[in-house]
Design a protein around this motif. Sequence first.
Motif, short mmCIF file in Angstrom:
data_model
loop_
_atom_site.label_atom_id
_atom_site.label_comp_id
_atom_site.label_asym_id
_atom_site.label_seq_id
_atom_site.Cartn_x
_atom_site.Cartn_y
_atom_site.Cartn_z
N ILE A 216 0.98 -1.22 0.00
CA ILE A 216 -0.14 -0.06 -0.01
C ILE A 216 0.82 1.24 -0.13
N GLU A 248 -6.80 -4.10 5.00
CA GLU A 248 -5.44 -3.85 4.21
C GLU A 248 -5.41 -4.75 2.93
N THR A 252 -4.95 -3.24 -0.76
CA THR A 252 -3.89 -3.65 -1.57
C THR A 252 -4.62 -4.19 -2.99
N GLU A 262 -1.84 -11.47 -2.35
CA GLU A 262 -0.47 -10.70 -2.28
C GLU A 262 0.68 -11.53 -2.32
#
Length: 453
Positions: A216, A248, A252, A262
């Motif tokens: 981020i 989060e 992202t 991720e």
Amino acid sequence: MVGVLAFHGTIIHCAAATETKILKDTLLVVTPDGRLSHVKHGVPESDVHNALSQLQLPEPPNLRVLSQTEFLIPGFVDTHNHAPQWAQRGLGGGLHILEWLEQITFPNEARFEDPEHARKIYSSCVDGFIKQGVTTCSYYGSLHGEATKILADICLAKGQRALIGKCNMNRNAPDYYRDKDAAESIAVTKDVIDHVRALNASGALIKPILTPRFAICCDDELLENLGSLATQNPDLPIQTHFNEAQQEIDATLSLFPSFKNEADLYDHYGLLTNRSILAHCTIMTDYEIDKLRHADSGVAHCPIANTTVGGGFMAAPIGKFLEKGIKVGLGTDSGGGFSSSILDVIRQAIIVSNARHLMTGEPALSVWQCFYLATLGGARVCSLEDKIGNFQVGKDFDALVIRTETDGVMTMLQAQDNVEMIFEKFLISGDDRNIAEVYVRGRQVKGMSSSPV
Ligand code: GUN
Ligand code: FE
């Protein structure tokens, strides 16, 4: 460095994740370079001098004989720690992660622009973790080069083994606390790496580590450049936050719409490697777990932070990671958590794993598994298992003398307690008052007669 050291008494350490060894009547010898040169089992106290004389040591050792209620364990490894957050612990509980960063953390970390402030807080931080028996720490610095160099200077001077990284963050942070652009972020990173390498060329005590805060806060160019640095420097470990909280993860993936998760994102940038330390990993698909195992990346499990900041009760699937053979260590995440104590982290890891067990049926963690995570597990996560983590001949002597009869808060001992019971009482109810002496590479850093901590 002092001369030759010898210890006699009970040692407790892990040979593997499922193998804790409690060895009475053991004689250890540490050479002046801080390495374990001899480990002899089954040596009665009455035979110690004789056994030592047979070793033909270069000089008579400084002998320390432990009592029946003392023992030696490997030093604790903290695989995830934000040094600039040392003085903010306890603030901002209940906030979701992005609000916690914005309201509490960024204003606090911005103060490390001032080298005097950095010196004061980092000095207290390193003392504080040594006091808790943390012999190895993987530190995030602030984004400032100067302050991060000061952190490295302090770790070296105080004798704490550490990985130290300038935090990379060039977007989604306030103007007053963000790297100007990718080029500046990389230039400062290289300068800090050079400084840490110059301070300790062999890397015997401190090493640099690449530290992108999380995707981020890093744009595409910065992540690409960090990935190139990682490829060019195969000795550099990498640390970042990974799948910490739903808020989060959502943020992202909306910033990187071409990735579905991720693991693919960090892999694309060359940051998912066998030297990567991924903090949190609380919300993981089977696909990502397999990807981590394949990459041989390590997990920094921070069960206190996962249940205090971030937004929710996030119980990472540690039992599953261990079953799959993924490397796992423990992290205080100071200040994401409230405690600088790895003993507290061990307890919270057990509690959270019980919750996870109830939620999913995955195996809960035993106190013995958590002891492994705090020592050899953490060493593996930091790619330091050839140097530390247990008492294997040839490794460095990073150790704690545990004293179980003090005026602290540990459960009182009873006559019928065996060593295993005493050790369990320590892990579950002891605190830093029971960590009587701390050694890193053979140098005593806590418990000297005029101890600084
Ligand atoms: N994600 C990005 N930065 C941070 C931080 O400082 N602490 C925690 N817990 N998560 C983060
Ligand atoms: Fe963190």
